[in-house]
Design a protein around this motif. Structure first.
Motif: not given
Length: 158
Positions: A39-41, A51-52, A64-66, A79-80
């Protein structure tokens, strides 16, 4: 803490095409059986939050990562920010080479259990390498694994 460097060659595809495919995280579940959902936000030209959920051995790993994108350099860094393991960050880089392009994936991971690190982290690294090759193969077709390097860093997130 483990480090991973995985270099793959993608025949007959330029780096710009491979990079565009790699940045389309939302398509990963349809193109790779290793990825259950993404899910990409908060998307803009240079960053996203994603979010993976990926298959990890007999279970599911969630985080979730940036993500930061440098389209000119064909790089993605991640980076998580939260997840099932304390440390998971790294990068993707695509480069044109003779006969196609190379994809270089690097990562650091720490399971946060120092007493079991020597037993569990090599298993996690193997699963990460296998899943990464599966993802790239699903996204771009056949790849040749050129090199895999695994290192151990002292210190732990725990």
């Amino acid at each position: 803490m483990r480090t991973v460097l995985l270099r793959m060659h993608v025949p007959a595809r330029p780096a710009a095409d491979v990079y565009r495919t790699l940045t389309d995280f939302a398509r990963y579940p349809e193109l790779s059986p290793a990825v259950r959902s993404v899910t990409v936000t908060e998307v803009d030209d240079v960053t996203s939050v994603s979010s993976w959920e990926v298959t990890f051995r007999a279970g599911i790993l969630r985080w979730t990562e940036q993500d930061r994108f440098d389209r000119a350099a064909h790089t993605i860094t991640f980076a998580q920010t939260e997840g099932d393991i304390p440390v998971f960050d790294g990068s993707w880089r695509c480069a044109d080479v003779t006969g196609g392009s190379d994809v270089v994936f690097t990562a650091r991971l720490d399971l946060g259990i120092p007493s079991l690190a020597d037993a569990l982290e090599p298993i996690a690294v193997r699963a990460l390498v296998d899943n990464t090759v599966s993802i790239v193969t699903g996204l771009v077709g056949a790849v040749d694994v050129v090199d895999t390097e695994v290192g151990v860093l002292s210190g732990s997130a725990a």
